[in-house]
Motif scaffolding. Structure first.
Motif, PDB file in Angstrom:
ATOM      1  N   ILE A   5      10.244 -38.928  25.864  1.00 52.21           N
ATOM      2  CA  ILE A   5       8.979 -38.444  26.447  1.00 52.21           C
ATOM      3  C   ILE A   5       9.013 -36.928  26.566  1.00 52.21           C
ATOM      4  CG2 ILE A   5       7.579 -38.456  28.568  1.00 52.21           C
ATOM      5  CD1 ILE A   5       8.504 -41.450  28.851  1.00 52.21           C
ATOM      6  N   SER A   6      10.156 -36.399  26.995  1.00 52.02           N
ATOM      7  CA  SER A   6      10.300 -34.957  27.146  1.00 52.02           C
ATOM      8  C   SER A   6      10.133 -34.257  25.802  1.00 52.02           C
ATOM      9  CB  SER A   6      11.672 -34.663  27.757  1.00 52.02           C
ATOM     10  OG  SER A   6      12.046 -33.355  27.515  1.00 52.02           O
ATOM     11  N   ASN A   7      10.751 -34.835  24.742  1.00 52.63           N
ATOM     12  CA  ASN A   7      10.629 -34.236  23.405  1.00 52.63           C
ATOM     13  C   ASN A   7       9.181 -34.272  22.919  1.00 52.63           C
ATOM     14  OD1 ASN A   7      13.314 -33.634  23.259  1.00 52.63           O
ATOM     15  ND2 ASN A   7      13.852 -35.456  22.063  1.00 52.63           N
ATOM     16  N   MET A   8       8.496 -35.412  23.172  1.00 52.98           N
ATOM     17  CA  MET A   8       7.091 -35.530  22.761  1.00 52.98           C
ATOM     18  C   MET A   8       6.229 -34.507  23.488  1.00 52.98           C
ATOM     19  SD  MET A   8       6.569 -39.635  22.431  1.00 52.98           S
ATOM     20  CE  MET A   8       4.806 -39.586  22.221  1.00 52.98           C
ATOM     21  N   ALA A   9       6.501 -34.330  24.792  1.00 52.69           N
ATOM     22  CA  ALA A   9       5.735 -33.377  25.594  1.00 52.69           C
ATOM     23  C   ALA A   9       5.916 -31.961  25.056  1.00 52.69           C
ATOM     24  CB  ALA A   9       6.180 -33.456  27.058  1.00 52.69           C
ATOM     25  N   LYS A  10       7.159 -31.650  24.675  1.00 55.32           N
ATOM     26  CA  LYS A  10       7.430 -30.307  24.120  1.00 55.32           C
ATOM     27  C   LYS A  10       6.637 -30.106  22.827  1.00 55.32           C
ATOM     28  CE  LYS A  10      12.107 -30.017  25.964  1.00 55.32           C
ATOM     29  NZ  LYS A  10      13.505 -30.301  25.624  1.00 55.32           N
ATOM     30  N   GLY A  11       6.637 -31.148  21.968  1.00 55.22           N
ATOM     31  CA  GLY A  11       5.905 -31.079  20.695  1.00 55.22           C
ATOM     32  C   GLY A  11       4.422 -30.899  20.916  1.00 55.22           C
ATOM     33  N   LEU A  12       3.878 -31.682  21.859  1.00 54.21           N
ATOM     34  CA  LEU A  12       2.439 -31.594  22.160  1.00 54.21           C
ATOM     35  C   LEU A  12       2.078 -30.230  22.740  1.00 54.21           C
ATOM     36  CD1 LEU A  12       1.642 -35.123  23.622  1.00 54.21           C
ATOM     37  CD2 LEU A  12       0.650 -34.083  21.576  1.00 54.21           C
ATOM     38  N   ALA A  13       2.990 -29.673  23.539  1.00 49.28           N
ATOM     39  CA  ALA A  13       2.730 -28.373  24.163  1.00 49.28           C
ATOM     40  C   ALA A  13       2.549 -27.300  23.090  1.00 49.28           C
ATOM     41  CB  ALA A  13       3.885 -28.016  25.096  1.00 49.28           C
ATOM     42  N   VAL A  14       3.385 -27.349  22.055  1.00 47.79           N
ATOM     43  CA  VAL A  14       3.294 -26.348  20.981  1.00 47.79           C
ATOM     44  C   VAL A  14       1.965 -26.521  20.222  1.00 47.79           C
ATOM     45  CG1 VAL A  14       4.305 -25.551  18.795  1.00 47.79           C
ATOM     46  CG2 VAL A  14       5.791 -26.062  20.745  1.00 47.79           C
ATOM     47  N   ILE A  15       1.594 -27.784  19.952  1.00 41.78           N
ATOM     48  CA  ILE A  15       0.320 -28.041  19.252  1.00 41.78           C
ATOM     49  C   ILE A  15      -0.853 -27.514  20.090  1.00 41.78           C
ATOM     50  CG2 ILE A  15      -1.252 -29.866  18.442  1.00 41.78           C
ATOM     51  CD1 ILE A  15       1.275 -31.504  17.741  1.00 41.78           C
ATOM     52  N   LEU A  16      -0.791 -27.818  21.378  1.00 36.10           N
ATOM     53  CA  LEU A  16      -1.841 -27.378  22.306  1.00 36.10           C
ATOM     54  C   LEU A  16      -1.939 -25.855  22.330  1.00 36.10           C
ATOM     55  CD1 LEU A  16      -3.671 -29.154  24.077  1.00 36.10           C
ATOM     56  CD2 LEU A  16      -2.272 -28.472  26.045  1.00 36.10           C
ATOM     57  N   LEU A  17      -0.795 -25.193  22.369  1.00 35.58           N
ATOM     58  CA  LEU A  17      -0.750 -23.734  22.392  1.00 35.58           C
ATOM     59  C   LEU A  17      -1.408 -23.171  21.130  1.00 35.58           C
ATOM     60  CD1 LEU A  17       0.425 -21.229  23.929  1.00 35.58           C
ATOM     61  CD2 LEU A  17       2.396 -21.404  22.409  1.00 35.58           C
ATOM     62  N   PHE A  18      -1.077 -23.796  19.985  1.00 38.05           N
ATOM     63  CA  PHE A  18      -1.648 -23.364  18.710  1.00 38.05           C
ATOM     64  C   PHE A  18      -3.174 -23.484  18.747  1.00 38.05           C
ATOM     65  CE2 PHE A  18      -3.187 -24.682  14.470  1.00 38.05           C
ATOM     66  CZ  PHE A  18      -2.870 -23.537  13.745  1.00 38.05           C
ATOM     67  N   LEU A  19      -3.658 -24.627  19.274  1.00 35.83           N
ATOM     68  CA  LEU A  19      -5.112 -24.853  19.325  1.00 35.83           C
ATOM     69  C   LEU A  19      -5.792 -23.837  20.240  1.00 35.83           C
ATOM     70  CD1 LEU A  19      -5.227 -28.775  19.460  1.00 35.83           C
ATOM     71  CD2 LEU A  19      -5.675 -27.281  17.492  1.00 35.83           C
ATOM     72  N   VAL A  20      -5.135 -23.546  21.357  1.00 34.27           N
ATOM     73  CA  VAL A  20      -5.713 -22.576  22.311  1.00 34.27           C
ATOM     74  C   VAL A  20      -5.818 -21.208  21.641  1.00 34.27           C
ATOM     75  CG1 VAL A  20      -5.240 -21.321  24.470  1.00 34.27           C
ATOM     76  CG2 VAL A  20      -5.003 -23.814  24.403  1.00 34.27           C
ATOM     77  N   ILE A  21      -4.733 -20.800  20.972  1.00 34.47           N
ATOM     78  CA  ILE A  21      -4.739 -19.494  20.291  1.00 34.47           C
ATOM     79  C   ILE A  21      -5.844 -19.465  19.223  1.00 34.47           C
ATOM     80  CG2 ILE A  21      -3.395 -17.970  18.757  1.00 34.47           C
ATOM     81  CD1 ILE A  21      -0.888 -18.905  20.320  1.00 34.47           C
ATOM     82  N   TRP A  22      -5.949 -20.557  18.462  1.00 37.29           N
ATOM     83  CA  TRP A  22      -6.992 -20.678  17.416  1.00 37.29           C
ATOM     84  C   TRP A  22      -8.376 -20.484  18.025  1.00 37.29           C
ATOM     85  CZ3 TRP A  22      -6.692 -22.654  12.117  1.00 37.29           C
ATOM     86  CH2 TRP A  22      -7.940 -22.874  11.525  1.00 37.29           C
ATOM     87  N   GLU A  23      -8.626 -21.225  19.104  1.00 36.02           N
ATOM     88  CA  GLU A  23      -9.958 -21.201  19.726  1.00 36.02           C
ATOM     89  C   GLU A  23     -10.278 -19.817  20.275  1.00 36.02           C
ATOM     90  OE1 GLU A  23     -12.147 -23.248  19.361  1.00 36.02           O
ATOM     91  OE2 GLU A  23     -13.648 -23.030  20.939  1.00 36.02           O
ATOM     92  N   ILE A  24      -9.299 -19.202  20.938  1.00 38.36           N
ATOM     93  CA  ILE A  24      -9.518 -17.856  21.491  1.00 38.36           C
ATOM     94  C   ILE A  24      -9.836 -16.879  20.347  1.00 38.36           C
ATOM     95  CG2 ILE A  24      -8.377 -15.901  22.650  1.00 38.36           C
ATOM     96  CD1 ILE A  24      -6.851 -18.036  24.321  1.00 38.36           C
TER      97      ILE A  24
END
Lengths: 261, 254
Positions: free
Chosen positions: A9-28
């Motif tokens: 779960i921790s590894n999945m959360a880390k992976g999702l966090a990076v994807i989320l960060l990428f999307l946030v940067i894209w949107e901004i």
């Protein structure tokens, strides 16, 4: 077990966090640039994605294009596997065959698959067969090289055990060489599948194709519809991720005997 | 009693480019059913090569190796237990043991093979671990499984190439006792098996062997043969044991 689940779960959360960060940067960045011809907003891309069965730019739907590409990838990939695995086993187990084919393989291997496109069109014409050939060329060498390496990695003592029990050459290959080399071959399949995806998109972007994600991306580019390109890339990414998860699951299922947790 | 293994005037030379290395020269000996025969000698004198030749893993330059049992109904003449277990990691303990029985050269019906594997699991005390994979076993358990795998084809002779060298002293002693027990049980079951064991350890040789053959340096020939007529279980602190051990050590060291 609980600890393993927590780790997963921790590894999945880390992976999702990076994807989320990428999307946030894209949107901004999209908000700041404010130009749909340079960087489309995530909402626009999402709009294409949530209607997978709707016609895209007057042509086939996202799902239809994805299905075309997937069919091409699977055809080319399995053709490559069907030839590369037996050939790799032959080269790996026979120094004689290796000495004949090694130089030829090393010469052909570095040629980018897409560079074969003119030949492919000349030999097979525009369309499906040419694309299959390009995918085949891309997927063939990772499988072949990994099969050869896998066979070379089979411990001599394992084959000695088979010889000691008077196993025939065919039995040795079937009961020792193939299972012993399989984890490395599997890695080759995983790499080859990813390469096959890259090849299909590139091949479909070339003239003469009328469907597939690569075609859709190129067509959208010509019309300046970058949100469709984004949606196509997301689909490619999702299918790639799904395939990789399948390969990993297969690895855990079939090669648990390697004892790597 | 007829020997299960007869080695006569065995010679072997390895050739690498223009270099020739004579390893064995004129080696002759017999091994008898139920006997534990230890082969000793300095490092690199050709002990492992000898075992590999008997197992059919190396060619013979001259001389002969005969195992009369091999001719009887496709029965395996010799089976080898390697220095490290060499179990197939992708097979369970049970499947590793039955490996030799599933090959085309073995005419063993399925139910007979299953019964034999079950008996061997019992013999090497691995029944509860039959579905385990090698990575889940300790070093000693792996070697016991390797011994069972060799026994499965009911060979006349088991070849052991320093099978305990990678184990800790306690496991090693446990397995040494296991070997004599397996030999005795196999004999009691009507399948007497000779054990040809290569070791560097004089104490191990005297602890296990009925006979110890000490090889000379390369090209190896028989330097000395010592009969060990001590009852089992043997005690390493017995005076007689120590005397024989020193004699063996002296012969190996020269």
């Amino acid at each position: 077990m609980v600890r393993n689940n927590k780790q997963t779960i921790s590894n999945m959360a880390k992976g999702l966090a990076v994807i989320l960060l990428f999307l946030v940067i894209w949107e901004i960045a999209a908000i700041i640039i404010n130009n749909n011809y340079i960087l489309p907003r995530l909402g626009d891309i999402l709009l294409v994605l949530v209607h997978p069965l709707a016609s895209v730019l007057g042509g086939a739907s996202l799902a239809q294009n994805a299905a075309v590409s997937l069919r091409e990838v699977l055809t080319g990939f399995f053709c490559a596997v069907a030839i590369a695995v037996p050939l790799g086993l032959l080269i790996g187990t026979s120094k004689e065959v290796d000495s004949y084919l090694n130089a030829f393989i090393q010469m052909i291997r570095p040629v980018p698959p897409i560079a074969w496109m003119p030949f492919a069109i000349a030999w097979f014409g525009l369309g499906f067969t040419s694309i299959i050939f390009i995918i085949f060329m891309g997927a063939f060498f990772p499988v072949l090289i990994n099969t050869i390496d896998g066979v070379h990695g089979v411990r001599t003592q394992w084959t000695d055990v088979a010889r000691m029990f008077r196993a025939t050459s065919l039995e040795r290959v079937r009961t020792v060489v193939v299972p012993g080399a399989m984890p490395v071959i599997w890695t080759g399949l995983r790499v080859a599948f990813a390469v096959a995806w890259m090849c299909v998109v590139a091949a479909e972007m070339l003239p003469g194709t009328s469907a597939g994600l690569g075609f859709m991306i190129m067509y959208a580019y010509n019309l300046g519809q970058l949100q469709v390109i984004g949606a196509g890339m997301v689909i490619i990414g999702i299918i790639g991720l799904g395939a990789d998860l399948l390969f990993r699951a297969g690895q855990a299922r079939f090669f648990h005997w390697q004892g790597r947790g | 009693m007829d020997p299960v293994l007869t080695v006569r005037d065995l010679a072997k030379t390895f050739v690498e480019g223009e270099q020739e290395c004579s390893v064995l020269q004129g080696l002759s000996f017999d091994a008898f059913p139920g006997e534990i025969l230890c082969i000793m000698g300095t490092s690199g004198c050709g002990k492992s090569t000898l075992l590999r030749m008997i197992a059919g893993l190396e060619t013979i330059d001259s001389g002969s190796i005969s195992m009369p049992g091999q001719q009887e109904g496709g029965k395996a003449g010799a089976a080898m237990v390697f220095q490290d277990d060499a179990l197939f990691p992708w097979l369970s303990v049970c499947d590793n043991i039955s490996y030799g029985l599933k090959l085309g050269n073995q005419d063993v019906p399925g139910d007979v093979a299953s019964k034999r594997v079950a008996d061997l699991l019992e013999l090497v005390r691995l029944t509860p671990f039959s579905t385990y994979y090698p990575y889940q076993l300790s070093g000693g358990m792996k070697q016991r499984a390797a011994v069972a795998r060799a026994l499965a084809v009911q060979p006349g002779i088991i070849l052991m190439d320093e099978p305990f060298s990678a184990l800790d002293p306690f496991t090693r002693r446990e397995l040494q006792d296991e070997i004599t027990r397996i030999r005795d049980t196999a004999s009691a079951d009507g399948h007497p098996v000779a054990i040809l064991l290569v070791t560097h350890n004089p104490e191990e040789a005297v602890y296990l062997a009925d006979r110890i053959i000490v090889l000379s340096d390369r090209p190896a020939a028989i330097h000395g043969v010592i009969d060990v007529r001590l009852p089992h279980p043997r005690s390493i602190s017995d005076r007689e044991f120590l005397v024989i051990r020193e004699k063996v050590t002296g012969l190996v060291k020269r």
